[in-house]
Design a protein around this motif. Structure first.
Motif: not given
Length: 277
Positions: A177-178, A183-184, A188-192, A207-210
């Motif tokens: 988990y990072i 800014g690009a 801030i983006t959190d996820g697995l 919010d789903g897969t990025l």
């Protein structure tokens, strides 16, 4: 009934036999894959040697005469390309299969791409040299083409090199988990981390897969975070609101003595009392 059962049994036995045969064929192919690559490499070396010997029988391909040498050289050059490409693909595939359990699919894919690139370039240059094409002119043309392709695909190449850096430096691993701050990337983006590919990083968020470009991930600030914990108390179920009972109105009881008689001392309609002056 006996004939029907016997026929079904034969079909089942045949199906089991075919399944065993297919399993044995699959195992044989898996074991024969490295030998196929090795045999293809040996045949490519032999074809290249024969083509090199045949090239000594003539000066150039456009001259007259020496047709036998030219035919032999052309056939051996074609065989060299076929066997060389087969050997490179076989070796790359076998290397990926061996390294995947040890280092993971991402690192194994990087090694496979490296083998394909180096082997493909080697086969190309050796085959071109056997065709009596000046290597110097080819290198100059290849350099110019590489520069043009690099300018046109700058973004894609930056993602590829950034993916290689992420795989080699390992700032995070698959399953971590990072938190990304960039800014690009929109803040801030959190996820697995689900997958680290050559060009994109697959991140599972709320919010789903990025799919994030590797160049943006490499330029962002990265840090580990604690995995989210599921709430102990489940969602509160909203049931129907109980209705407040309304007290029933008791019916008026009639007077046992009958209706009250009017007092004659009180005047009707609110007038003055009787007997008043």
């Amino acid at each position: 009934m006996g004939r029907v059962d016997l026929h079904e049994k034969r079909q089942l036995d045949l199906a089991e036999h075919m399944a065993k045969v297919n399993e044995q064929v699959t195992k044989a192919k898996a074991h024969a894959r490295p030998w196929r690559a090795i045999i293809a490499a040996v045949l490519a070396v032999i074809a290249g040697a024969v083509a090199s010997q045949a090239n000594q029988g003539f000066k150039n391909w456009t001259g007259h005469g020496n047709y036998i040498y030219k035919i032999v050289a052309a056939a051996c050059i074609a065989a060299f390309f076929i066997f060389g490409v087969t050997a490179v693909f076989g070796l790359a595939g076998k290397t990926r299969d061996v390294l995947t359990p040890a280092v993971g699919s991402s690192h194994a894919a990087v090694v496979r791409y490296a083998i394909l690139l180096i082997g493909g370039v080697t086969v190309l240059f050796l085959g071109v040299s056997l065709m009596k094409v000046p290597i110097g002119q080819l290198l100059v043309g290849g350099a110019v083409t590489t520069i043009l392709l690099g300018i046109a695909g700058q973004q894609s190449l930056s993602n590829i090199f950034a993916g290689l850096v992420l795989l080699l430096s390992r700032p995070f691993m698959v399953g971590d988990y990072i938190r990304l701050k960039s800014g690009a990337l929109g803040g801030i983006t959190d996820g697995l981390v689900a997958e680290i590919g050559i060009t994109y990083l697959r991140l599972d968020t709320e919010d789903g897969t990025l799919h994030l470009p590797n160049s943006q991930v490499l330029a962002a600030a990265v840090g580990p975070i604690a995995p989210p914990r599921p709430s102990e108390s489940g969602p509160v179920e909203s049931g129907p609101v109980p209705e407040t009972p309304v007290p029933a109105l008791e019916p008026a009881k009639p007077d046992a003595l009958g209706p009250a008689k009017p007092d004659h001392d009180d005047p009707p309609y609110g007038g003055p009392p009787y007997g008043s002056p």
